[in-house]
Design a protein around this motif. Structure first.
Motif, mmCIF file in Angstrom:
data_model
loop_
_atom_site.group_PDB
_atom_site.id
_atom_site.type_symbol
_atom_site.label_atom_id
_atom_site.label_comp_id
_atom_site.label_asym_id
_atom_site.label_seq_id
_atom_site.Cartn_x
_atom_site.Cartn_y
_atom_site.Cartn_z
ATOM 1 N N TRP A 1 0.825 -1.205 0.000
ATOM 2 C CA TRP A 1 0.000 0.000 0.000
ATOM 3 C C TRP A 1 0.861 1.258 0.000
ATOM 4 O O TRP A 1 0.464 2.291 -0.558
ATOM 5 C CB TRP A 1 -0.940 -0.018 1.197
ATOM 6 N N LEU A 2 2.014 1.215 0.602
ATOM 7 C CA LEU A 2 2.928 2.353 0.563
ATOM 8 C C LEU A 2 3.349 2.675 -0.870
ATOM 9 O O LEU A 2 3.447 3.847 -1.265
ATOM 10 C CB LEU A 2 4.159 2.067 1.427
ATOM 11 N N TYR A 3 3.601 1.662 -1.643
ATOM 12 C CA TYR A 3 3.978 1.873 -3.054
ATOM 13 C C TYR A 3 2.825 2.503 -3.838
ATOM 14 O O TYR A 3 3.027 3.398 -4.665
ATOM 15 C CB TYR A 3 4.391 0.546 -3.667
ATOM 16 N N LEU B 1 0.434 4.431 -2.621
ATOM 17 C CA LEU B 1 0.311 5.832 -2.234
ATOM 18 C C LEU B 1 1.403 6.693 -2.871
ATOM 19 O O LEU B 1 1.142 7.822 -3.313
ATOM 20 C CB LEU B 1 0.391 5.952 -0.711
ATOM 21 N N ALA B 2 2.609 6.172 -2.910
ATOM 22 C CA ALA B 2 3.711 6.953 -3.487
ATOM 23 C C ALA B 2 3.525 7.188 -4.978
ATOM 24 O O ALA B 2 3.967 8.215 -5.512
ATOM 25 C CB ALA B 2 5.031 6.247 -3.220
ATOM 26 N N ARG B 3 2.837 6.286 -5.657
ATOM 27 C CA ARG B 3 2.665 6.416 -7.108
ATOM 28 C C ARG B 3 1.412 7.192 -7.494
ATOM 29 O O ARG B 3 1.360 7.772 -8.589
ATOM 30 C CB ARG B 3 2.601 5.017 -7.742
ATOM 31 N N THR B 4 0.414 7.220 -6.645
ATOM 32 C CA THR B 4 -0.873 7.798 -7.041
ATOM 33 C C THR B 4 -1.171 9.148 -6.398
ATOM 34 O O THR B 4 -1.877 9.962 -6.997
ATOM 35 C CB THR B 4 -2.016 6.832 -6.688
ATOM 36 N N LEU B 5 -0.686 9.410 -5.199
ATOM 37 C CA LEU B 5 -1.023 10.655 -4.524
ATOM 38 C C LEU B 5 -0.270 11.827 -5.152
ATOM 39 O O LEU B 5 0.914 11.694 -5.496
ATOM 40 C CB LEU B 5 -0.684 10.573 -3.033
ATOM 41 N N SER C 1 1.666 15.527 -5.196
ATOM 42 C CA SER C 1 2.609 16.154 -4.266
ATOM 43 C C SER C 1 1.990 17.348 -3.554
ATOM 44 O O SER C 1 2.407 17.701 -2.451
ATOM 45 C CB SER C 1 3.863 16.591 -5.019
ATOM 46 N N TRP D 1 6.716 15.223 12.378
ATOM 47 C CA TRP D 1 6.830 14.774 10.987
ATOM 48 C C TRP D 1 6.001 15.645 10.049
ATOM 49 O O TRP D 1 6.484 16.151 9.035
ATOM 50 C CB TRP D 1 6.420 13.314 10.895
#
Length: 219
Positions: A78-80, A82-86, A88, A140
């Protein structure tokens, strides 16, 4: 010798005393013997028993560590995603409400941890762990959402000087040893060595007062 047993009774036409005693004992045993009762047949299990059985089976099949392990492994792909679809950047509604709510939770956690620890309640470890996690999350998001320049510098300074040190203190409290009550030693005037003298008769020898836990001295 005179026959006083069953032979004399049989000679006189009377049944023997031994047989008669046996018959009486058998009759009394039959009369007062407990009546055997059949065990009740097991009936159908009630709803409470069935629910308890289902809960026990579910606990054996589904263990907390298994659920946590599967959930943690499922977050890796799921991290991958999110990194590809969300994107910036994004326009977010209720931005102020989100930050006010986070800071309110941090304040509540710090106050409750201090109050519980002051009372000697060991549950302060739970609130300390939760508060430390919130502080790390705050640091963070402060740094990654700040705009370049002065806003980013202020966020980094706030994280290094306030949020992360407080998170370290909360972590130390959560992982620290259990507080044990310390014994308070007070000087008891009764246990001190003293020599008493009888005020009425002064010619009597003086004696040492007996102290609990100590052996009397000899003179």
């Amino acid at each position: 010798m005179t026959d006083t047993g069953g032979g004399a009774d049989q000679a006189c036409g009377v049944p023997g005393t031994t047989d008669r005693a046996r018959k009486e004992i058998r009759a009394m045993t039959t009369l007062f013997a407990p009546t055997p009762t059949a065990a009740p047949a097991p009936g159908p299990a009630g709803p409470a028993t069935a629910r308890r059985t289902r809960l026990t089976l579910a606990r054996r099949l589904v263990r907390p560590e298994s659920v946590l392990l599967v959930s943690g492994a499922a977050l890796v792909p799921w991290l991958y995603v999110l990194a590809r679809t969300l994107p910036s950047t994004a326009r977010i509604g209720h931005w102020n409400v989100a930050w006010v709510g986070l800071d309110a939770l941090e304040a509540l956690g710090l106050l409750s941890t201090a109050a519980l620890r002051r009372r000697g309640d060991d549950r302060h470890r739970l609130t300390a762990a939760a508060t430390g996690t919130l502080l790390v999350v705050d640091a963070w998001f402060d740094t990654v959402t700040a705009a370049p320049g002065g806003e980013l510098a202020a966020a980094v300074a706030m994280a290094l000087c306030a949020e992360l040190p407080l998170a370290a203190v909360c972590t130390a409290l959560a992982l620290g040893r259990e507080r044990r009550p310390t014994a308070v030693v007070t000087d008891d005037p009764v246990t001190t060595d003293s020599v008493t003298t009888d005020p009425v008769t002064t010619d009597q020898p003086t004696t040492d007062r007996l102290t609990p836990g100590r052996r009397p001295t000899r003179r």
